[in-house]
Enzyme design. Structure first.
Site, short mmCIF file in Angstrom:
data_model
loop_
_atom_site.label_atom_id
_atom_site.label_comp_id
_atom_site.label_asym_id
_atom_site.label_seq_id
_atom_site.Cartn_x
_atom_site.Cartn_y
_atom_site.Cartn_z
N ASP A 197 -6.98 -1.04 -19.44
CA ASP A 197 -8.00 -1.80 -20.47
C ASP A 197 -8.11 -3.18 -19.95
O ASP A 197 -7.55 -3.79 -18.94
CB ASP A 197 -7.60 -1.40 -21.83
CG ASP A 197 -6.37 -1.80 -22.19
OD1 ASP A 197 -5.83 -2.71 -21.55
OD2 ASP A 197 -5.88 -1.63 -23.33
N GLY A 235 -6.39 -5.46 -21.24
CA GLY A 235 -5.15 -6.30 -21.23
C GLY A 235 -4.30 -6.20 -20.01
O GLY A 235 -4.76 -5.54 -19.25
N ASP A 242 -1.50 -4.63 -18.49
CA ASP A 242 -0.77 -3.39 -18.73
C ASP A 242 -0.60 -2.78 -20.07
O ASP A 242 0.37 -2.20 -20.32
CB ASP A 242 0.74 -3.84 -18.29
CG ASP A 242 0.62 -4.26 -16.62
OD1 ASP A 242 -0.16 -3.74 -16.07
OD2 ASP A 242 1.31 -5.55 -16.40
N GLY A 267 0.86 -1.37 -0.02
CA GLY A 267 -0.22 0.13 -0.10
C GLY A 267 0.73 1.30 0.04
O GLY A 267 0.40 2.56 0.18
N SER A 268 2.02 1.15 -0.25
CA SER A 268 2.82 2.30 -0.30
C SER A 268 2.35 3.62 -1.34
O SER A 268 2.47 4.65 -1.29
CB SER A 268 4.64 2.17 -0.48
OG SER A 268 4.55 1.68 -1.87
N ASN A 269 1.74 2.92 -2.56
CA ASN A 269 1.17 3.94 -3.46
C ASN A 269 0.02 4.60 -3.08
O ASN A 269 -0.25 5.67 -3.17
CB ASN A 269 1.07 3.18 -4.80
CG ASN A 269 2.53 2.91 -5.75
OD1 ASN A 269 2.99 4.13 -6.19
ND2 ASN A 269 2.90 1.85 -5.58
N GLU A 285 7.69 5.73 -8.28
CA GLU A 285 6.16 5.74 -8.15
C GLU A 285 5.39 6.54 -7.32
O GLU A 285 4.58 7.02 -7.67
CB GLU A 285 5.94 3.98 -7.96
CG GLU A 285 6.31 3.16 -8.91
CD GLU A 285 5.79 1.65 -8.56
OE1 GLU A 285 5.98 0.88 -9.13
OE2 GLU A 285 5.66 1.54 -7.60
N ARG A 337 -4.92 -8.35 -9.84
CA ARG A 337 -5.61 -9.19 -10.50
C ARG A 337 -6.22 -8.47 -11.79
O ARG A 337 -5.93 -7.05 -11.51
CB ARG A 337 -7.08 -9.75 -9.99
CG ARG A 337 -6.78 -10.70 -8.77
CD ARG A 337 -8.09 -10.98 -7.84
NE ARG A 337 -7.55 -11.61 -6.86
CZ ARG A 337 -7.76 -12.99 -6.47
NH1 ARG A 337 -8.53 -13.90 -7.37
NH2 ARG A 337 -7.17 -13.49 -5.25
N HIS A 363 2.72 0.79 -13.01
CA HIS A 363 3.47 -0.49 -13.26
C HIS A 363 4.93 -0.20 -13.26
O HIS A 363 5.33 0.95 -13.88
CB HIS A 363 3.03 -0.91 -14.67
CG HIS A 363 3.58 -2.29 -15.01
ND1 HIS A 363 3.29 -3.34 -14.40
CD2 HIS A 363 4.75 -2.54 -15.73
CE1 HIS A 363 4.05 -4.31 -15.00
NE2 HIS A 363 5.06 -3.54 -15.95
C1 GRF Z 1 4.30 -1.31 -7.05
O1 GRF Z 1 5.74 -1.71 -7.48
C2 GRF Z 1 3.55 -1.20 -8.36
O2 GRF Z 1 4.25 -0.80 -9.32
C3 GRF Z 1 3.11 -2.72 -8.61
O3 GRF Z 1 2.81 -3.36 -7.42
C4 GRF Z 1 3.82 -2.45 -6.53
C5 GRF Z 1 2.62 -1.96 -5.25
O4 GRF Z 1 3.38 -1.58 -4.18
N1 GRF Z 1 1.93 -2.67 -9.37
P1 GRF Z 1 2.46 -0.90 -3.12
O5 GRF Z 1 1.58 -1.93 -2.53
O6 GRF Z 1 1.74 0.21 -3.73
O7 GRF Z 1 3.61 -0.64 -1.94
#
Ligand code: GRF
Length: 192
Positions: A143, A145, A147, A12-14, A176, A93, A111
């Site tokens: 979409d 596909g 990525d 969940g860092s993003n 990211e 998923r 990604h």
């Molecule tokens: C990230 O590297 C993202 O690019 C990939 O999965 C990872 C998720 O990291 N799709 P987080 O859960 O947001 O820390």
């Protein structure tokens, strides 16, 4: 104020980066829904620390598939909540038509590669194994596909001599967390 839903499977860092950007006034939105398909993922803890509830998305025992009926129920729920944008943040998923139809051009993904290079799993590992000299991350529309959706923005990092999959992934993840909030802010502002 715009409403964001986050779907994740991992640390969940993003999501954290998006939440921090909201707190800092850089994104004019609120996170109204967090969902995770992996029981015990750190995402639950992060959500809790942010005062957000994280719902376990029950994928009916399927390890990889995102069952259509689960997607439909989620789409309905998010629509009723008035969600403007769904951010996939490490969600493992493949999203399909039931969600895409309800949220066309309103689902983003981050990604860890410079797409179209290295779609799919362990992109950073593939870059190291290939001897690539640069890598990075991509935010794109989702979409059906893997990525393959329209690219919105990318950030590049060097692959350094001696890099392992782990060190490269860490370098990519720093980017990211900067890129995703910027793109979310931009996409939301264009939604009017
Ligand atoms: C990230 O590297 C993202 O690019 C990939 O999965 C990872 C998720 O990291 N799709 P987080 O859960 O947001 O820390």
């Amino acid at each position: 104020m715009k409403k964001i839903a986050i779907l994740g499977s991992g640390s969940g860092s993003n999501m954290q980066a998006i939440a921090d950007a909201i707190s800092a006034g850089k994104i004019n939105a609120e996170i109204v829904y967090v969902g995770c398909d992996i029981e015990g993922a750190f995402l639950f803890q992060r959500a809790k620390n942010l005062g957000l509830e994280c719902e376990l998305i029950d994928c009916l025992g399927y390890k990889q598939k995102f069952p259509a009926e689960v997607q439909s129920a989620l789409a309905e729920k998010l629509k009723e909540m008035g969600v403007d944008l769904i951010c996939l943040a490490g969600f493992m998923r493949l999203v399909g038509q039931p969600l895409l139809q309800v949220f066309p051009d309103r689902i983003l993904n981050i990604h860890p590669s410079l797409l179209p290079a290295y779609p799919g799993l362990h992109a950073w590992e593939q870059a190291v194994d290939d001897g690539a000299t640069k890598s990075g991350c991509t935010v794109h529309y989702v979409d059906a596909g893997m990525d393959t959706g329209e690219i919105i923005a990318q950030a590049t990092v060097p692959v350094l001599p001696g890099d392992t999959a782990k060190t490269l992934h860490e370098r990519i993840q720093i980017e990211e967390r900067k890129l995703y909030p910027l793109v979310v802010a931009e996409v939301l502002s264009k939604l009017g």
